[in-house]
Design a protein around this motif. Structure first.
Motif, PDB file in Angstrom:
ATOM      1  N   LEU A  86     -20.545 -19.305 -26.895  1.00 49.33           N
ATOM      2  CA  LEU A  86     -20.036 -17.999 -27.322  1.00 49.33           C
ATOM      3  C   LEU A  86     -19.853 -17.148 -26.077  1.00 49.33           C
ATOM      4  O   LEU A  86     -20.803 -16.931 -25.308  1.00 49.33           O
ATOM      5  N   ARG A  87     -18.651 -16.659 -25.869  1.00 48.54           N
ATOM      6  CA  ARG A  87     -18.352 -15.882 -24.668  1.00 48.54           C
ATOM      7  C   ARG A  87     -19.111 -14.556 -24.655  1.00 48.54           C
ATOM      8  O   ARG A  87     -19.216 -13.871 -25.669  1.00 48.54           O
ATOM      9  N   GLY A  88     -19.610 -14.221 -23.469  1.00 43.64           N
ATOM     10  CA  GLY A  88     -20.436 -13.023 -23.319  1.00 43.64           C
ATOM     11  C   GLY A  88     -19.724 -11.720 -23.617  1.00 43.64           C
ATOM     12  O   GLY A  88     -20.373 -10.699 -23.880  1.00 43.64           O
ATOM     13  N   ALA A  89     -18.401 -11.736 -23.612  1.00 46.88           N
ATOM     14  CA  ALA A  89     -17.652 -10.510 -23.892  1.00 46.88           C
ATOM     15  C   ALA A  89     -17.567 -10.212 -25.387  1.00 46.88           C
ATOM     16  O   ALA A  89     -17.134  -9.126 -25.773  1.00 46.88           O
ATOM     17  N   ARG A  90     -17.997 -11.143 -26.248  1.00 48.40           N
ATOM     18  CA  ARG A  90     -17.837 -10.965 -27.684  1.00 48.40           C
ATOM     19  C   ARG A  90     -18.978 -10.183 -28.320  1.00 48.40           C
ATOM     20  O   ARG A  90     -18.879  -9.785 -29.482  1.00 48.40           O
ATOM     21  N   PHE A  91     -20.075  -9.960 -27.610  1.00 46.39           N
ATOM     22  CA  PHE A  91     -21.206  -9.251 -28.205  1.00 46.39           C
ATOM     23  C   PHE A  91     -21.695  -8.150 -27.280  1.00 46.39           C
ATOM     24  O   PHE A  91     -21.274  -8.063 -26.117  1.00 46.39           O
ATOM     25  N   LYS A  92     -22.576  -7.308 -27.807  1.00 42.27           N
ATOM     26  CA  LYS A  92     -23.094  -6.181 -27.029  1.00 42.27           C
ATOM     27  C   LYS A  92     -24.577  -5.999 -27.310  1.00 42.27           C
ATOM     28  O   LYS A  92     -25.139  -6.653 -28.202  1.00 42.27           O
ATOM     29  N   LYS A  93     -25.182  -5.114 -26.542  1.00 43.95           N
ATOM     30  CA  LYS A  93     -26.599  -4.803 -26.702  1.00 43.95           C
ATOM     31  C   LYS A  93     -26.927  -4.425 -28.150  1.00 43.95           C
ATOM     32  O   LYS A  93     -26.229  -3.644 -28.770  1.00 43.95           O
ATOM     33  N   GLY A  94     -27.965  -5.039 -28.695  1.00 43.59           N
ATOM     34  CA  GLY A  94     -28.407  -4.729 -30.054  1.00 43.59           C
ATOM     35  C   GLY A  94     -27.827  -5.624 -31.127  1.00 43.59           C
ATOM     36  O   GLY A  94     -28.318  -5.625 -32.264  1.00 43.59           O
ATOM     37  N   ASP A  95     -26.788  -6.404 -30.795  1.00 45.06           N
ATOM     38  CA  ASP A  95     -26.192  -7.309 -31.782  1.00 45.06           C
ATOM     39  C   ASP A  95     -27.148  -8.458 -32.111  1.00 45.06           C
ATOM     40  O   ASP A  95     -27.944  -8.888 -31.268  1.00 45.06           O
ATOM     41  N   GLY A  96     -27.039  -8.963 -33.334  1.00 42.98           N
ATOM     42  CA  GLY A  96     -27.756 -10.169 -33.741  1.00 42.98           C
ATOM     43  C   GLY A  96     -26.795 -11.338 -33.758  1.00 42.98           C
ATOM     44  O   GLY A  96     -25.862 -11.376 -34.563  1.00 42.98           O
ATOM     45  N   VAL A  97     -26.980 -12.287 -32.847  1.00 42.59           N
ATOM     46  CA  VAL A  97     -26.074 -13.421 -32.701  1.00 42.59           C
ATOM     47  C   VAL A  97     -26.710 -14.669 -33.313  1.00 42.59           C
ATOM     48  O   VAL A  97     -27.850 -15.023 -32.998  1.00 42.59           O
ATOM     49  N   SER A  98     -25.989 -15.335 -34.200  1.00 42.06           N
ATOM     50  CA  SER A  98     -26.463 -16.582 -34.789  1.00 42.06           C
ATOM     51  C   SER A  98     -25.296 -17.557 -34.877  1.00 42.06           C
ATOM     52  O   SER A  98     -24.150 -17.204 -34.587  1.00 42.06           O
ATOM     53  N   VAL A  99     -25.596 -18.787 -35.262  1.00 41.43           N
ATOM     54  CA  VAL A  99     -24.534 -19.790 -35.357  1.00 41.43           C
ATOM     55  C   VAL A  99     -24.836 -20.739 -36.505  1.00 41.43           C
ATOM     56  O   VAL A  99     -25.992 -21.090 -36.751  1.00 41.43           O
ATOM     57  N   ARG A 100     -23.779 -21.119 -37.226  1.00 43.22           N
ATOM     58  CA  ARG A 100     -23.869 -22.157 -38.242  1.00 43.22           C
ATOM     59  C   ARG A 100     -23.469 -23.477 -37.602  1.00 43.22           C
ATOM     60  O   ARG A 100     -22.415 -23.566 -36.954  1.00 43.22           O
ATOM     61  N   VAL A 101     -24.289 -24.480 -37.786  1.00 43.42           N
ATOM     62  CA  VAL A 101     -24.007 -25.794 -37.201  1.00 43.42           C
ATOM     63  C   VAL A 101     -23.885 -26.808 -38.331  1.00 43.42           C
ATOM     64  O   VAL A 101     -24.786 -26.933 -39.163  1.00 43.42           O
ATOM     65  N   ILE A 102     -22.763 -27.522 -38.346  1.00 46.58           N
ATOM     66  CA  ILE A 102     -22.523 -28.541 -39.379  1.00 46.58           C
ATOM     67  C   ILE A 102     -22.525 -29.906 -38.704  1.00 46.58           C
ATOM     68  O   ILE A 102     -21.663 -30.188 -37.871  1.00 46.58           O
ATOM     69  N   PRO A 103     -23.497 -30.761 -39.052  1.00 47.71           N
ATOM     70  CA  PRO A 103     -23.516 -32.104 -38.459  1.00 47.71           C
ATOM     71  C   PRO A 103     -22.596 -33.037 -39.238  1.00 47.71           C
ATOM     72  O   PRO A 103     -22.406 -32.876 -40.442  1.00 47.71           O
ATOM     73  N   SER A 104     -22.038 -33.993 -38.552  1.00 48.30           N
ATOM     74  CA  SER A 104     -21.191 -34.971 -39.246  1.00 48.30           C
ATOM     75  C   SER A 104     -21.238 -36.313 -38.518  1.00 48.30           C
ATOM     76  O   SER A 104     -21.365 -36.355 -37.288  1.00 48.30           O
ATOM     77  N   ASP A 105     -21.168 -37.380 -39.309  1.00 44.31           N
ATOM     78  CA  ASP A 105     -20.954 -38.698 -38.728  1.00 44.31           C
ATOM     79  C   ASP A 105     -19.520 -39.088 -39.076  1.00 44.31           C
ATOM     80  O   ASP A 105     -18.728 -38.240 -39.508  1.00 44.31           O
ATOM     81  N   LYS A 106     -19.163 -40.327 -38.914  1.00 37.53           N
ATOM     82  CA  LYS A 106     -17.773 -40.718 -39.157  1.00 37.53           C
ATOM     83  C   LYS A 106     -17.399 -40.735 -40.630  1.00 37.53           C
ATOM     84  O   LYS A 106     -16.222 -40.905 -40.970  1.00 37.53           O
ATOM     85  N   GLU A 107     -18.402 -40.505 -41.520  1.00 40.17           N
ATOM     86  CA  GLU A 107     -18.115 -40.565 -42.950  1.00 40.17           C
ATOM     87  C   GLU A 107     -18.399 -39.277 -43.708  1.00 40.17           C
ATOM     88  O   GLU A 107     -17.644 -38.905 -44.607  1.00 40.17           O
ATOM     89  N   ASP A 108     -19.496 -38.604 -43.373  1.00 39.69           N
ATOM     90  CA  ASP A 108     -19.915 -37.455 -44.170  1.00 39.69           C
ATOM     91  C   ASP A 108     -20.402 -36.306 -43.293  1.00 39.69           C
ATOM     92  O   ASP A 108     -20.828 -36.493 -42.153  1.00 39.69           O
ATOM     93  N   ASP A 109     -20.349 -35.107 -43.904  1.00 38.97           N
ATOM     94  CA  ASP A 109     -20.999 -33.938 -43.320  1.00 38.97           C
ATOM     95  C   ASP A 109     -22.430 -33.860 -43.819  1.00 38.97           C
ATOM     96  O   ASP A 109     -22.726 -34.252 -44.962  1.00 38.97           O
ATOM     97  N   GLY A 110     -23.312 -33.340 -42.987  1.00 42.04           N
ATOM     98  CA  GLY A 110     -24.679 -33.098 -43.398  1.00 42.04           C
ATOM     99  C   GLY A 110     -24.877 -31.649 -43.795  1.00 42.04           C
ATOM    100  O   GLY A 110     -23.929 -30.849 -43.843  1.00 42.04           O
ATOM    101  N   LYS A 111     -26.099 -31.287 -44.086  1.00 41.31           N
ATOM    102  CA  LYS A 111     -26.429 -29.935 -44.507  1.00 41.31           C
ATOM    103  C   LYS A 111     -26.208 -28.938 -43.376  1.00 41.31           C
ATOM    104  O   LYS A 111     -26.551 -29.194 -42.224  1.00 41.31           O
TER     105      LYS A 111
END
Length: 216
Positions: A86-111
């Protein structure tokens, strides 16, 4: 037991009761991958500093685990930020930064794995100017300049300096009128203070050498 078979195996079972035998079979399906953890780097990022995540995944079938990302700031999706950085210019002091991560193999997505928000702290001032190491006559001057990543007001001071060197608290302008007695090396450390008390430092050495005729 589960370690006796793998994805794609066909397992059959036969049950005999009252002289009649019933059979059933099943094909072992793919096991979706999962995310075990999502470390942030650095842990104390501030505005202007890129944030990187390095997910750790697991797949019961031994498949390679790939990841997809969706960055969030204060609970809102950040358009166009779908990589592990995540580029440092996209957020500022006091922001709450999080990320959703979706795992996948060649057949299915995980939780989907949702990280806890990383709260962006105040960042220290950073010097953008370089001190001159040359001078004319017996006068030395340097206009020290620092920038604050959060846009806070900056003031300046000298943590280490030769006698009679001064700095303008608001502009960072350094002036020193020296004499032959100041010949030698001098350590100078300039400090930039933001309005919340964080400091940035610039330390350097200034050598004063007099022409030979001045030492006669």
């Amino acid at each position: 037991t589960k370690d006796k078979f793998k994805k794609g195996d066909a397992i059959s079972a036969a049950v005999t009761a009252d002289g009649e035998t019933t059979t059933a079979s099943v094909v072992i399906k793919n096991s979706p991958p999962e995310v075990l953890s999502v470390p942030f780097s650095p842990q104390k990022a501030h505005r202007g500093v890129d944030i990187t995540v390095a997910p750790k995944g697991f797949d019961a079938d031994g498949d390679v685990v790939n990841f997809r990302y969706q960055w969030m700031i204060n609970g809102e999706e950040v358009a166009g930020e779908n990589a592990s950085v995540l580029r440092g210019a996209r957020f500022k002091k006091g922001d709450g930064v999080s990320v959703r991560v979706i795992p996948s193999d060649k057949e299915d997505d995980g939780k989907v794995y949702n990280t806890k928000p990383l709260i962006i702290p105040n960042g220290p001032p950073i010097f953008t100017s370089s001190p001159p190491l040359e001078f004319k006559g017996f006068a030395y001057s340097y206009n020290a300049v620092a920038e604050d990543p959060d846009g806070d007001a900056i003031t300046y001071s000298l943590a280490s300096a030769p006698k009679d060197m001064t700095i303008d608290r608001l502009t960072g302008s350094i002036v020193w009128q020296f004499t032959k007695n100041d010949e030698g090396s001098h350590t100078i450390e300039v400090v930039a203070h933001d309005s919340e008390g964080l400091r940035g430092f610039q330390k350097y050495t200034l050598a004063i050498t007099m022409p030979k005729e001045e030492n006669k």
